[in-house]
Every structure is written in C-alpha cells, then in structure tokens.
Design a protein around this motif. Structure first.
Motif, PDB file in Angstrom:
ATOM      1  N   GLY A 126     -28.770  47.451  18.389  1.00  0.00           N
ATOM      2  CA  GLY A 126     -27.742  48.452  18.643  1.00  0.00           C
ATOM      3  C   GLY A 126     -26.437  48.180  17.930  1.00  0.00           C
ATOM      4  N   VAL A 127     -26.507  47.683  16.696  1.00  0.00           N
ATOM      5  CA  VAL A 127     -25.296  47.414  15.923  1.00  0.00           C
ATOM      6  C   VAL A 127     -24.648  48.738  15.529  1.00  0.00           C
ATOM      7  N   PRO A 128     -23.352  48.904  15.775  1.00  0.00           N
ATOM      8  CA  PRO A 128     -22.695  50.151  15.351  1.00  0.00           C
ATOM      9  C   PRO A 128     -22.616  50.236  13.830  1.00  0.00           C
ATOM     10  N   HIS A 129     -22.750  51.444  13.311  1.00  0.00           N
ATOM     11  CA  HIS A 129     -22.702  51.673  11.860  1.00  0.00           C
ATOM     12  C   HIS A 129     -23.739  50.793  11.150  1.00  0.00           C
ATOM     13  N   ALA A 130     -24.980  50.915  11.579  1.00  0.00           N
ATOM     14  CA  ALA A 130     -26.046  50.051  11.063  1.00  0.00           C
ATOM     15  C   ALA A 130     -26.243  50.218   9.560  1.00  0.00           C
ATOM     16  N   LEU A 131     -26.102  51.432   9.048  1.00  0.00           N
ATOM     17  CA  LEU A 131     -26.291  51.649   7.613  1.00  0.00           C
ATOM     18  C   LEU A 131     -25.213  50.941   6.799  1.00  0.00           C
ATOM     19  N   PHE A 132     -23.996  50.925   7.315  1.00  0.00           N
ATOM     20  CA  PHE A 132     -22.926  50.197   6.624  1.00  0.00           C
ATOM     21  C   PHE A 132     -23.246  48.707   6.561  1.00  0.00           C
ATOM     22  N   PHE A 133     -23.680  48.132   7.676  1.00  0.00           N
ATOM     23  CA  PHE A 133     -24.028  46.710   7.685  1.00  0.00           C
ATOM     24  C   PHE A 133     -25.249  46.439   6.807  1.00  0.00           C
ATOM     25  N   THR A 134     -26.133  47.417   6.683  1.00  0.00           N
ATOM     26  CA  THR A 134     -27.276  47.249   5.782  1.00  0.00           C
ATOM     27  C   THR A 134     -26.811  47.145   4.337  1.00  0.00           C
ATOM     28  N   ALA A 152     -33.373  41.517  -2.491  1.00  0.00           N
ATOM     29  CA  ALA A 152     -32.169  41.901  -1.747  1.00  0.00           C
ATOM     30  C   ALA A 152     -32.395  43.205  -0.992  1.00  0.00           C
ATOM     31  N   GLY A 153     -33.084  44.156  -1.622  1.00  0.00           N
ATOM     32  CA  GLY A 153     -33.380  45.412  -0.944  1.00  0.00           C
ATOM     33  C   GLY A 153     -34.292  45.221   0.252  1.00  0.00           C
ATOM     34  N   ILE A 154     -35.305  44.365   0.098  1.00  0.00           N
ATOM     35  CA  ILE A 154     -36.226  44.108   1.212  1.00  0.00           C
ATOM     36  C   ILE A 154     -35.499  43.401   2.352  1.00  0.00           C
ATOM     37  N   GLN A 155     -34.639  42.440   2.015  1.00  0.00           N
ATOM     38  CA  GLN A 155     -33.865  41.765   3.057  1.00  0.00           C
ATOM     39  C   GLN A 155     -32.970  42.756   3.801  1.00  0.00           C
ATOM     40  N   ALA A 156     -32.376  43.687   3.069  1.00  0.00           N
ATOM     41  CA  ALA A 156     -31.524  44.688   3.715  1.00  0.00           C
ATOM     42  C   ALA A 156     -32.332  45.569   4.664  1.00  0.00           C
ATOM     43  N   LEU A 157     -33.541  45.947   4.259  1.00  0.00           N
ATOM     44  CA  LEU A 157     -34.382  46.776   5.128  1.00  0.00           C
ATOM     45  C   LEU A 157     -34.823  46.006   6.373  1.00  0.00           C
ATOM     46  N   VAL A 158     -35.179  44.731   6.186  1.00  0.00           N
ATOM     47  CA  VAL A 158     -35.548  43.906   7.341  1.00  0.00           C
ATOM     48  C   VAL A 158     -34.359  43.767   8.287  1.00  0.00           C
ATOM     49  N   ALA A 159     -33.168  43.572   7.716  1.00  0.00           N
ATOM     50  CA  ALA A 159     -31.970  43.469   8.547  1.00  0.00           C
ATOM     51  C   ALA A 159     -31.700  44.779   9.282  1.00  0.00           C
ATOM     52  N   LEU A 160     -31.957  45.916   8.628  1.00  0.00           N
ATOM     53  CA  LEU A 160     -31.732  47.215   9.265  1.00  0.00           C
ATOM     54  C   LEU A 160     -32.568  47.357  10.532  1.00  0.00           C
ATOM     55  N   VAL A 161     -33.803  46.871  10.485  1.00  0.00           N
ATOM     56  CA  VAL A 161     -34.650  46.921  11.682  1.00  0.00           C
ATOM     57  C   VAL A 161     -33.989  46.145  12.820  1.00  0.00           C
ATOM     58  N   GLY A 162     -33.490  44.949  12.510  1.00  0.00           N
ATOM     59  CA  GLY A 162     -32.810  44.162  13.531  1.00  0.00           C
ATOM     60  C   GLY A 162     -31.546  44.834  14.035  1.00  0.00           C
ATOM     61  N   TYR A 163     -30.789  45.453  13.126  1.00  0.00           N
ATOM     62  CA  TYR A 163     -29.563  46.140  13.537  1.00  0.00           C
ATOM     63  C   TYR A 163     -29.865  47.292  14.494  1.00  0.00           C
ATOM     64  N   LEU A 164     -30.923  48.041  14.203  1.00  0.00           N
ATOM     65  CA  LEU A 164     -31.274  49.168  15.067  1.00  0.00           C
ATOM     66  C   LEU A 164     -31.750  48.691  16.434  1.00  0.00           C
ATOM     67  N   ILE A 165     -32.532  47.615  16.454  1.00  0.00           N
ATOM     68  CA  ILE A 165     -33.008  47.092  17.738  1.00  0.00           C
ATOM     69  C   ILE A 165     -31.845  46.561  18.572  1.00  0.00           C
TER      70      ILE A 165
END
Length: 241
Positions: A124-132, A109-122
């Motif tokens: 431009g998702v607002p509040h990327a850490l919250f969505f992570t 789950a942690g690895i999936q969240a980190l992979v998702a964070l990369v996508g969120y940053l690319i």
C-alpha cells in the motif's frame, strides 16, 4: 517546524507521535548517530561520484570510437601480431558483448522495478508508480541500487503507522528486488553471448570487485576476449592426433 507548510507539519507531527519521547528522542538519536549517518552518506556520495566519473570517461571513449572506430581497428590490425582478420573477429566479439551487457543492464533494471511495483502495491505504498520509476533509476546507482529505493519506501510506510507492511516491504526489497540483479542479469547476458551462466556470474562479481561499477561491463568483456583468443589459437594451431 512551525515555519513548515501545514500538510508537511501535520505529517511530521503524526510521525513524532509514533516515536516514544517525541522531539527529545529524535534530538538524542540525532546527536548520537549523526557521525555514523554522515559517514554513510559520504560513502554513498563518494561511490556515486566515482561511478559518474567512470561513466563519463566511458562515454568519451565511446564517442571517439564511434567517430574514428574503423580507422582504429585498421591500425590495430596493422600493428597487432595476429593474422589479418583476427583483430576484426575480436572487435566483433567486443561489440556483441558490449551491446549484450548494456541491454541486459537496462532490462534488469526494468525487471527490478516491476518486482518492486508488486511489493509497493501489496504494502500500500502511496504513489506506487512514482516509486517504481525511482526504483528503475536507482538500479543504475552503485551502493544504493533498486533495493535502496525499496527500503526508502518501506520507511515511508513505517512512518505512516503500518509496521507490518513496512517489514514485509523491507524484506521484499532486500530479497526479491535486491537479488533479482544477481539472477536476471547473468541469465540475460548468457542468452546474448556463448558463455556459461556461471562464468558470466563470476565475471560480473570479479569485474565489480576489481574495477568498481564499470567492472560490470569489463568483467564479461575480458572473459569474452580471453575465450575468443583461445578459439583463434585452437583453430590456427590444432592439436595433433
């Protein structure tokens, strides 16, 4: 809509401007797809409720095992048709596999969240850490998973007027985030137990199909127990050469 707070009303108006037909089109789609949406939501809620019940039952069983587990093992050694010490060996394997599966589930789950964070940053998702954080939590929810959180973020990006970024994020959520569970978890479990990675993978799939979400734990446990019994039999009754 006039009763909504000004920031929320402004956001909804911008979303409606991006949709041909505006409110009339939304009303038409709602009337047409309302039944399907209700059925889909009902399915998700049903699967989530079932998973919660199973987790609660597992926690209750875990409570009694922690309170009186040693006495239970001694009783099993007395009644089981096995030589003394074999039941302790099986219980040790049970503990090893259980810890490995639980740790690998949290780590995945942690690895999936980190992979998702990369996508969120690319994207431009607002509040990327919250969505992570939401992605990490949703990774434990059946029928939704971490990929579902990524799709929700993609929908938000789309409604903000960035269709290309939304398409990228949706693909990222389905492929990179969604498939990480099928790749990372078997690899982590294989590292903690002496079972081939392919066997772990099919044990997870078979357990999920047979028992539901709790099968992600029961599948590897059943395989580990079977292999432990095979090792005991081969040790006690070696082949004649």
């Amino acid at each position: 809509m006039n009763d909504l707070p000004a920031p929320l009303r402004s956001l909804i108006e911008k979303v409606l401007e991006q949709i041909p037909g505006g409110e009339e089109r939304i009303q038409e789609l709602t009337n047409r797809q309302g039944g399907r949406a209700a059925a889909a939501i009902g399915g998700v809620l049903g699967a989530t409720t079932q998973a919660i019940v199973q987790v609660v039952m597992m926690l209750i069983a875990l409570f009694f095992l922690l309170i009186d587990g040693r006495a239970l093992v001694e009783w099993l050694e007395e009644v089981a048709p096995l030589k003394r010490g074999h039941m302790s060996e099986l219980m040790a394997e049970f503990r090893k596999v259980t810890v490995t599966v639980l740790v690998s589930t949290v780590a995945t789950a942690g690895i999936q969240a980190l992979v998702a964070l990369v996508g969120y940053l690319i994207a431009g998702v607002p509040h990327a850490l919250f969505f992570t954080f939401v992605t990490f939590v949703m990774a434990f929810v059946p029928a939704v998973g971490a990929g579902g959180a990524g799709l929700a973020a993609a929908a938000l990006v789309f409604f903000r007027g960035h269709a290309g970024r939304a398409a990228f994020l949706a693909a990222w959520a389905l492929v990179a985030v969604g498939l990480a569970d099928n790749v990372v978890k078997p690899y982590l479990i294989r590292g903690g137990v002496s079972i081939h990675g392919a066997v772990v993978f099919f044990a997870l799939l078979g357990g999920l199909a047979a028992f539901g979400p709790i099968g992600l734990l029961l599948g590897p446990l059943i395989i580990a127990f079977f292999l432990s019994v095979v090792r005991i039999v081969r040790r006690e009754y070696p082949r004649e050469t």
